[in-house]
Design a protein around this motif. Sequence first.
Motif, PDB file in Angstrom:
ATOM      1  N   TYR A 221      -7.624 -22.355  19.899  1.00 53.91           N
ATOM      2  CA  TYR A 221      -6.430 -22.830  19.209  1.00 53.91           C
ATOM      3  C   TYR A 221      -6.791 -23.453  17.865  1.00 53.91           C
ATOM      4  CZ  TYR A 221      -2.159 -25.406  18.142  1.00 53.91           C
ATOM      5  OH  TYR A 221      -1.034 -25.901  17.523  1.00 53.91           O
ATOM      6  N   SER A 222      -5.919 -23.258  16.891  1.00 48.15           N
ATOM      7  CA  SER A 222      -6.085 -23.872  15.564  1.00 48.15           C
ATOM      8  C   SER A 222      -4.787 -24.573  15.183  1.00 48.15           C
ATOM      9  CB  SER A 222      -6.422 -22.801  14.517  1.00 48.15           C
ATOM     10  OG  SER A 222      -6.323 -23.327  13.209  1.00 48.15           O
ATOM     11  N   LEU A 223      -4.913 -25.803  14.719  1.00 45.47           N
ATOM     12  CA  LEU A 223      -3.747 -26.547  14.241  1.00 45.47           C
ATOM     13  C   LEU A 223      -3.541 -26.345  12.746  1.00 45.47           C
ATOM     14  CD1 LEU A 223      -1.508 -28.494  15.132  1.00 45.47           C
ATOM     15  CD2 LEU A 223      -3.059 -30.400  14.621  1.00 45.47           C
ATOM     16  N   PHE A 224      -4.613 -25.997  12.025  1.00 44.02           N
ATOM     17  CA  PHE A 224      -4.545 -25.774  10.574  1.00 44.02           C
ATOM     18  C   PHE A 224      -5.288 -24.481  10.232  1.00 44.02           C
ATOM     19  CE2 PHE A 224      -4.751 -30.352  11.377  1.00 44.02           C
ATOM     20  CZ  PHE A 224      -3.545 -30.768  10.828  1.00 44.02           C
ATOM     21  N   PRO A 225      -4.594 -23.347  10.023  1.00 47.44           N
ATOM     22  CA  PRO A 225      -3.150 -23.158  10.221  1.00 47.44           C
ATOM     23  C   PRO A 225      -2.810 -23.094  11.703  1.00 47.44           C
ATOM     24  CG  PRO A 225      -4.187 -21.086   9.682  1.00 47.44           C
ATOM     25  CD  PRO A 225      -5.269 -22.124   9.565  1.00 47.44           C
ATOM     26  N   ALA A 226      -1.557 -23.305  12.013  1.00 49.84           N
ATOM     27  CA  ALA A 226      -1.146 -23.436  13.409  1.00 49.84           C
ATOM     28  C   ALA A 226      -1.145 -22.095  14.126  1.00 49.84           C
ATOM     29  CB  ALA A 226       0.231 -24.066  13.478  1.00 49.84           C
ATOM     30  N   SER A 227      -1.778 -22.080  15.295  1.00 49.08           N
ATOM     31  CA  SER A 227      -1.705 -20.918  16.177  1.00 49.08           C
ATOM     32  C   SER A 227      -0.442 -21.015  17.029  1.00 49.08           C
ATOM     33  CB  SER A 227      -2.929 -20.870  17.102  1.00 49.08           C
ATOM     34  OG  SER A 227      -4.127 -20.844  16.378  1.00 49.08           O
ATOM     35  N   ALA A 228       0.015 -19.874  17.526  1.00 48.19           N
ATOM     36  CA  ALA A 228       1.171 -19.859  18.426  1.00 48.19           C
ATOM     37  C   ALA A 228       0.695 -20.077  19.860  1.00 48.19           C
ATOM     38  CB  ALA A 228       1.914 -18.542  18.315  1.00 48.19           C
ATOM     39  N   ILE A 229       1.459 -20.875  20.603  1.00 48.27           N
ATOM     40  CA  ILE A 229       1.168 -21.083  22.030  1.00 48.27           C
ATOM     41  C   ILE A 229       1.861 -19.955  22.786  1.00 48.27           C
ATOM     42  CG2 ILE A 229       1.322 -22.685  23.960  1.00 48.27           C
ATOM     43  CD1 ILE A 229       1.761 -24.922  21.907  1.00 48.27           C
ATOM     44  N   PRO A 230       1.114 -19.141  23.527  1.00 54.02           N
ATOM     45  CA  PRO A 230       1.714 -17.977  24.197  1.00 54.02           C
ATOM     46  C   PRO A 230       2.816 -18.367  25.179  1.00 54.02           C
ATOM     47  CG  PRO A 230      -0.691 -17.871  24.232  1.00 54.02           C
ATOM     48  CD  PRO A 230      -0.335 -19.242  23.757  1.00 54.02           C
ATOM     49  N   ALA A 231       3.832 -17.523  25.267  1.00 52.05           N
ATOM     50  CA  ALA A 231       4.946 -17.770  26.183  1.00 52.05           C
ATOM     51  C   ALA A 231       4.484 -17.786  27.631  1.00 52.05           C
ATOM     52  CB  ALA A 231       6.016 -16.698  25.989  1.00 52.05           C
ATOM     53  N   SER A 232       3.385 -17.090  27.922  1.00 51.27           N
ATOM     54  CA  SER A 232       2.894 -17.007  29.307  1.00 51.27           C
ATOM     55  C   SER A 232       2.424 -18.354  29.849  1.00 51.27           C
ATOM     56  CB  SER A 232       1.738 -15.997  29.388  1.00 51.27           C
ATOM     57  OG  SER A 232       0.677 -16.387  28.519  1.00 51.27           O
ATOM     58  N   LEU A 233       2.181 -19.336  28.963  1.00 55.61           N
ATOM     59  CA  LEU A 233       1.727 -20.648  29.427  1.00 55.61           C
ATOM     60  C   LEU A 233       2.889 -21.552  29.839  1.00 55.61           C
ATOM     61  CD1 LEU A 233      -1.101 -21.456  26.835  1.00 55.61           C
ATOM     62  CD2 LEU A 233      -1.338 -20.580  29.160  1.00 55.61           C
ATOM     63  N   PHE A 234       4.119 -21.170  29.481  1.00 53.93           N
ATOM     64  CA  PHE A 234       5.275 -22.001  29.800  1.00 53.93           C
ATOM     65  C   PHE A 234       5.950 -21.527  31.086  1.00 53.93           C
ATOM     66  CE2 PHE A 234       4.937 -22.246  25.115  1.00 53.93           C
ATOM     67  CZ  PHE A 234       4.785 -23.621  24.984  1.00 53.93           C
ATOM     68  N   ARG A 235       6.648 -22.448  31.735  1.00 55.85           N
ATOM     69  CA  ARG A 235       7.417 -22.145  32.935  1.00 55.85           C
ATOM     70  C   ARG A 235       8.906 -22.196  32.584  1.00 55.85           C
ATOM     71  NH1 ARG A 235       3.223 -20.693  33.548  1.00 55.85           N
ATOM     72  NH2 ARG A 235       1.610 -21.255  35.084  1.00 55.85           N
TER      73      ARG A 235
END
Length: 301
Positions: A221-235
């Motif tokens: 993961y990178s905050l600068f520039p920001a990476s996207a958090i994959p939808a598969s990690l959310f419930r």
Amino acid sequence: GFSIFPQSAGTFQLSVRLLGPSAAEFYVILGRTEFVVNDASTYVPPVPKVVAAEFSFDGSSVNLVFDSTTNRGGFANVFPCSNVLRFRKQQYFSCRWLSDTTIALQQNSPVAEYALNVNDSIALLESNNITASCNADRSLCRSYQPVHATNVTIKVPLAAIRPTIVIVAPSRISSCSSLTIDVSSSHGSGGRPWSSYTFQVFDSVAAQAKEIESYLNGIEYSLFPASAIPASLFRKGRSYVFQLTLCNFLGSCSDARFSVTVGSDIESAILTGTIFGMQTRSVVPGIEILMHARGRIEMCN
């Protein structure tokens, strides 16, 4: 309080006695003290010493501090650093006197690799021509000894600028959407890249969302520039609270939180809108405000 104006040089003793009918009702804490009055025409003050080298509050410069007033080495303000100092990448710096006791080392290049860092060393050269400030006869001033050569380590200031975290992220996403956390509008980094960041993530059901937290704090993961958090990690149908700790190179850190809710299966589309910039803004009445925003419709299936 009271003032004393000695009429001649010498050593004097000050004693305090209580007189009068009420003297027994009081007592003296300062019973007796001694002070020395020097003849300005012959007095040679102690040689100033370098007592600290530390970053300024906002990290924009390094301040070299003496324990007493100096003659500024014969310079009124700006001077070549190499005349009196030696330190890493000094050719990219300019030096100036902020006062009779403080030299500011200011970086001229925006390139981070040329910057001074905490625990770097600064050497004051032997032939520096910096002496105690002198108000006496010139012949006596010429007898003043220059400051001794010394090495000092750069420290952080006692009070350093704190990061102000500005988070731009949607408060609601669809069950098939990724999440991007934008903190590029944050400030208080001291003019350098942020030194570190840490995420904590909490789930409305499972208390701590360790899978998302591990991803955000991992190497992928990178905050600068920001990476996207994959939808598969959310419930689906859950809410998440993100806590970000952001630190600058001076070791000063701040925390900020934001929450996001993930849509459920029955929500076929979600309209999201984002206004960029700080959440709180101060403006003057009658001034036109221009804001940038982004909106989109997220649809699953």
